[in-house]
Design a protein around this motif. Structure first.
Motif, PDB file in Angstrom:
ATOM      1  N   ILE A   1       4.461 -13.831 -37.358  1.00 48.25           N
ATOM      2  CA  ILE A   1       4.120 -15.175 -36.864  1.00 48.25           C
ATOM      3  C   ILE A   1       2.865 -15.119 -36.004  1.00 48.25           C
ATOM      4  CG2 ILE A   1       4.901 -17.061 -35.379  1.00 48.25           C
ATOM      5  CD1 ILE A   1       7.789 -16.322 -36.262  1.00 48.25           C
ATOM      6  N   ALA A   2       2.787 -14.143 -35.113  1.00 44.24           N
ATOM      7  CA  ALA A   2       1.618 -14.007 -34.237  1.00 44.24           C
ATOM      8  C   ALA A   2       0.342 -13.841 -35.051  1.00 44.24           C
ATOM      9  CB  ALA A   2       1.808 -12.829 -33.293  1.00 44.24           C
ATOM     10  N   SER A   3       0.382 -12.985 -36.058  1.00 42.10           N
ATOM     11  CA  SER A   3      -0.809 -12.753 -36.898  1.00 42.10           C
ATOM     12  C   SER A   3      -1.238 -14.025 -37.602  1.00 42.10           C
ATOM     13  CB  SER A   3      -0.521 -11.656 -37.928  1.00 42.10           C
ATOM     14  OG  SER A   3      -0.283 -10.420 -37.299  1.00 42.10           O
ATOM     15  N   ALA A   4      -0.261 -14.782 -38.097  1.00 37.35           N
ATOM     16  CA  ALA A   4      -0.576 -16.019 -38.807  1.00 37.35           C
ATOM     17  C   ALA A   4      -1.213 -17.044 -37.871  1.00 37.35           C
ATOM     18  CB  ALA A   4       0.683 -16.601 -39.439  1.00 37.35           C
ATOM     19  N   MET A   5      -0.696 -17.152 -36.654  1.00 36.68           N
ATOM     20  CA  MET A   5      -1.250 -18.143 -35.727  1.00 36.68           C
ATOM     21  C   MET A   5      -2.627 -17.714 -35.221  1.00 36.68           C
ATOM     22  SD  MET A   5       1.052 -20.222 -36.238  1.00 36.68           S
ATOM     23  CE  MET A   5       0.210 -21.515 -35.315  1.00 36.68           C
ATOM     24  N   GLU A   6      -2.835 -16.417 -35.014  1.00 34.99           N
ATOM     25  CA  GLU A   6      -4.163 -15.943 -34.628  1.00 34.99           C
ATOM     26  C   GLU A   6      -5.177 -16.226 -35.732  1.00 34.99           C
ATOM     27  OE1 GLU A   6      -3.192 -12.256 -31.560  1.00 34.99           O
ATOM     28  OE2 GLU A   6      -3.226 -11.867 -33.727  1.00 34.99           O
ATOM     29  N   ALA A   7      -4.751 -16.115 -36.979  1.00 40.00           N
ATOM     30  CA  ALA A   7      -5.640 -16.414 -38.110  1.00 40.00           C
ATOM     31  C   ALA A   7      -6.035 -17.886 -38.126  1.00 40.00           C
ATOM     32  CB  ALA A   7      -4.970 -16.033 -39.422  1.00 40.00           C
ATOM     33  N   LEU A   8      -5.201 -18.733 -37.518  1.00 41.10           N
ATOM     34  CA  LEU A   8      -5.512 -20.160 -37.429  1.00 41.10           C
ATOM     35  C   LEU A   8      -6.339 -20.490 -36.191  1.00 41.10           C
ATOM     36  CD1 LEU A   8      -2.078 -21.741 -38.484  1.00 41.10           C
ATOM     37  CD2 LEU A   8      -4.170 -21.561 -39.858  1.00 41.10           C
ATOM     38  N   GLY A   9      -6.704 -19.462 -35.427  1.00 41.56           N
ATOM     39  CA  GLY A   9      -7.528 -19.675 -34.249  1.00 41.56           C
ATOM     40  C   GLY A   9      -6.758 -19.854 -32.957  1.00 41.56           C
ATOM     41  N   TRP A  10      -5.452 -19.613 -32.977  1.00 37.72           N
ATOM     42  CA  TRP A  10      -4.663 -19.745 -31.764  1.00 37.72           C
ATOM     43  C   TRP A  10      -4.810 -18.487 -30.911  1.00 37.72           C
ATOM     44  CZ3 TRP A  10       0.370 -22.868 -31.336  1.00 37.72           C
ATOM     45  CH2 TRP A  10       0.274 -24.040 -32.095  1.00 37.72           C
ATOM     46  N   ASN A  11      -4.689 -18.664 -29.604  1.00 38.54           N
ATOM     47  CA  ASN A  11      -4.608 -17.530 -28.689  1.00 38.54           C
ATOM     48  C   ASN A  11      -3.138 -17.160 -28.534  1.00 38.54           C
ATOM     49  OD1 ASN A  11      -5.630 -15.662 -26.599  1.00 38.54           O
ATOM     50  ND2 ASN A  11      -4.449 -16.985 -25.213  1.00 38.54           N
ATOM     51  N   VAL A  12      -2.803 -15.885 -28.729  1.00 39.39           N
ATOM     52  CA  VAL A  12      -1.412 -15.454 -28.683  1.00 39.39           C
ATOM     53  C   VAL A  12      -1.244 -14.326 -27.673  1.00 39.39           C
ATOM     54  CG1 VAL A  12       0.524 -14.507 -29.992  1.00 39.39           C
ATOM     55  CG2 VAL A  12      -1.083 -16.077 -31.111  1.00 39.39           C
ATOM     56  N   GLN A  13      -0.273 -14.485 -26.786  1.00 40.50           N
ATOM     57  CA  GLN A  13       0.161 -13.417 -25.893  1.00 40.50           C
ATOM     58  C   GLN A  13       1.645 -13.181 -26.131  1.00 40.50           C
ATOM     59  OE1 GLN A  13      -1.573 -15.164 -22.047  1.00 40.50           O
ATOM     60  NE2 GLN A  13      -1.849 -12.947 -21.748  1.00 40.50           N
ATOM     61  N   ALA A  14       2.121 -11.995 -25.794  1.00 40.71           N
ATOM     62  CA  ALA A  14       3.518 -11.690 -26.089  1.00 40.71           C
ATOM     63  C   ALA A  14       4.046 -10.572 -25.222  1.00 40.71           C
ATOM     64  CB  ALA A  14       3.669 -11.310 -27.562  1.00 40.71           C
ATOM     65  N   THR A  15       5.356 -10.569 -25.044  1.00 34.82           N
ATOM     66  CA  THR A  15       6.047  -9.426 -24.467  1.00 34.82           C
ATOM     67  C   THR A  15       6.536  -8.541 -25.609  1.00 34.82           C
ATOM     68  OG1 THR A  15       8.279 -10.412 -24.470  1.00 34.82           O
ATOM     69  CG2 THR A  15       6.853 -10.890 -22.576  1.00 34.82           C
ATOM     70  N   GLY A  16       7.040  -7.372 -25.274  1.00 31.66           N
ATOM     71  CA  GLY A  16       7.518  -6.441 -26.289  1.00 31.66           C
ATOM     72  C   GLY A  16       6.684  -5.177 -26.281  1.00 31.66           C
ATOM     73  N   SER A  17       7.158  -4.166 -26.979  1.00 32.58           N
ATOM     74  CA  SER A  17       6.473  -2.874 -26.967  1.00 32.58           C
ATOM     75  C   SER A  17       5.054  -2.963 -27.504  1.00 32.58           C
ATOM     76  CB  SER A  17       7.269  -1.849 -27.777  1.00 32.58           C
ATOM     77  OG  SER A  17       7.457  -2.293 -29.111  1.00 32.58           O
ATOM     78  N   ASP A  18       4.794  -3.903 -28.389  1.00 33.08           N
ATOM     79  CA  ASP A  18       3.449  -4.081 -28.932  1.00 33.08           C
ATOM     80  C   ASP A  18       2.737  -5.295 -28.343  1.00 33.08           C
ATOM     81  OD1 ASP A  18       3.544  -1.865 -30.690  1.00 33.08           O
ATOM     82  OD2 ASP A  18       4.735  -3.025 -32.104  1.00 33.08           O
ATOM     83  N   GLY A  19       3.352  -5.915 -27.341  1.00 27.67           N
ATOM     84  CA  GLY A  19       2.736  -7.073 -26.703  1.00 27.67           C
ATOM     85  C   GLY A  19       1.795  -6.681 -25.586  1.00 27.67           C
ATOM     86  N   ASP A  20       1.182  -7.678 -24.985  1.00 25.30           N
ATOM     87  CA  ASP A  20       0.224  -7.414 -23.919  1.00 25.30           C
ATOM     88  C   ASP A  20       0.734  -7.832 -22.544  1.00 25.30           C
ATOM     89  OD1 ASP A  20       0.206 -10.098 -24.481  1.00 25.30           O
ATOM     90  OD2 ASP A  20      -1.959 -10.283 -24.701  1.00 25.30           O
ATOM     91  N   VAL A  21       1.984  -8.292 -22.477  1.00 22.44           N
ATOM     92  CA  VAL A  21       2.578  -8.712 -21.205  1.00 22.44           C
ATOM     93  C   VAL A  21       3.924  -8.013 -21.044  1.00 22.44           C
ATOM     94  CG1 VAL A  21       3.420 -10.648 -19.824  1.00 22.44           C
ATOM     95  CG2 VAL A  21       1.445 -10.974 -21.334  1.00 22.44           C
TER      96      VAL A  21
END
Length: 260
Positions: free
Chosen positions: A16-36
């Motif tokens: 989902i994150a990849s798809a929304m970034e491809a649409l030009g959205w800014n995405v932040q996330a928690t999780g082992s691969d997240g940035d928060v």
């Protein structure tokens, strides 16, 4: 710019994150691969302050039964759009009957998930109820290749399932259309037995299907036994009507064939 904050950047949420970034959205996330870091309350609250949309893919805690996101940060939610990845397990066993978003919940084994689902609904979230998820690296093809596929002798047993890309397109449709709050079942068009899916995967790979077994012979884990204790078909009509969503992989046939 739309800012999406995701709690729990797991298998489905990454897509989902990849798809929304491809649409030009800014995405932040928690999780082992997240940035928060989830435990860094300051960073999380700062991200929530900027977020126009919030999506949680974090399941309830198995021991406490609490939803970690709502329990920790529920008081920090503002006026953003909210979404939650839930489970069709909230419908419980229906002896093979169809369920839709108006069907009762809370009669199955997933009590904590049902409680979390209800809390997110009360919050005014878009709650995406998902059946068995499959996709690249997580499908019947992988189980067959790894020698982990089984056929269980349970006549009449059926399940719904959904390709991870179809979850993504459904959630993206809700994110970009400001969909009404409420529940949405995202599943394919053909509930089928696990045996049928395994047999089709074996055919694609040119491998003989595993022998049919009883539940006792299969020696399944407690979690797997719970899975086989429920039998239902999940209707997806609301998502098609309200979100104008159509699964790219309407059945397991198209979904598995795309991997070969």
């Amino acid at each position: 710019m739309a800012n999406l904050f995701i709690f729990g950047l797991g298998y489905t949420a990454k897509t989902i994150a990849s798809a929304m970034e491809a649409l030009g959205w800014n995405v932040q996330a928690t999780g082992s691969d997240g940035d928060v870091d989830f435990s860094d309350s300051g960073a999380v609250k700062a991200a929530l302050d900027k977020a126009t949309h919030v999506l949680s893919s974090v399941p309830p805690d198995r021991k406490s039964g609490l939803d970690p996101v709502l329990d920790t940060y529920g008081n920090s939610f503002g006026e953003a759009w909210y979404g939650y990845l839930s489970s069709t397990g909230v419908y419980g066993d229906q002896q093979g009957a169809w369920v839709d978003e108006s069907s009762p919940t809370g009669t199955g084994r997933r009590n904590a998930r049902t409680d979390a689902d209800a809390l997110w609904m009360k919050l005014g979230a878009r709650v995406f109820r998902l059946p068995g998820i499959y996709g690249p690296g997580r499908s019947a093809l992988d189980r067959v290749r790894d020698g982990k596929a089984r056929r269980i002798d349970l006549p009449g047993q059926v399940f719904s399932r959904v390709h991870v890309d179809d979850i993504t397109s459904g959630v993206a449709a809700a994110l970009t259309s400001d969909a009404p709050a409420g529940a949405y079942n995202l599943g394919d068009d053909l509930p089928a037995s696990g045996n049928a899916v395994t047999e089709y995967a074996c055919g694609l790979l040119g491998i003989e299907p595993p022998p049919m077994q009883t539940l006792e012979e299969a020696n399944l884990s407690e979690m797997a036994l719970g899975f086989y204790s429920e039998n239902r078909r999940v209707a997806n009509g609301k998502a098609k009507r309200v979100l104008d969503w159509r699964p790219k992989y309407p059945t397991y046939v198209e979904g598995l064939s795309a991997f070969v």
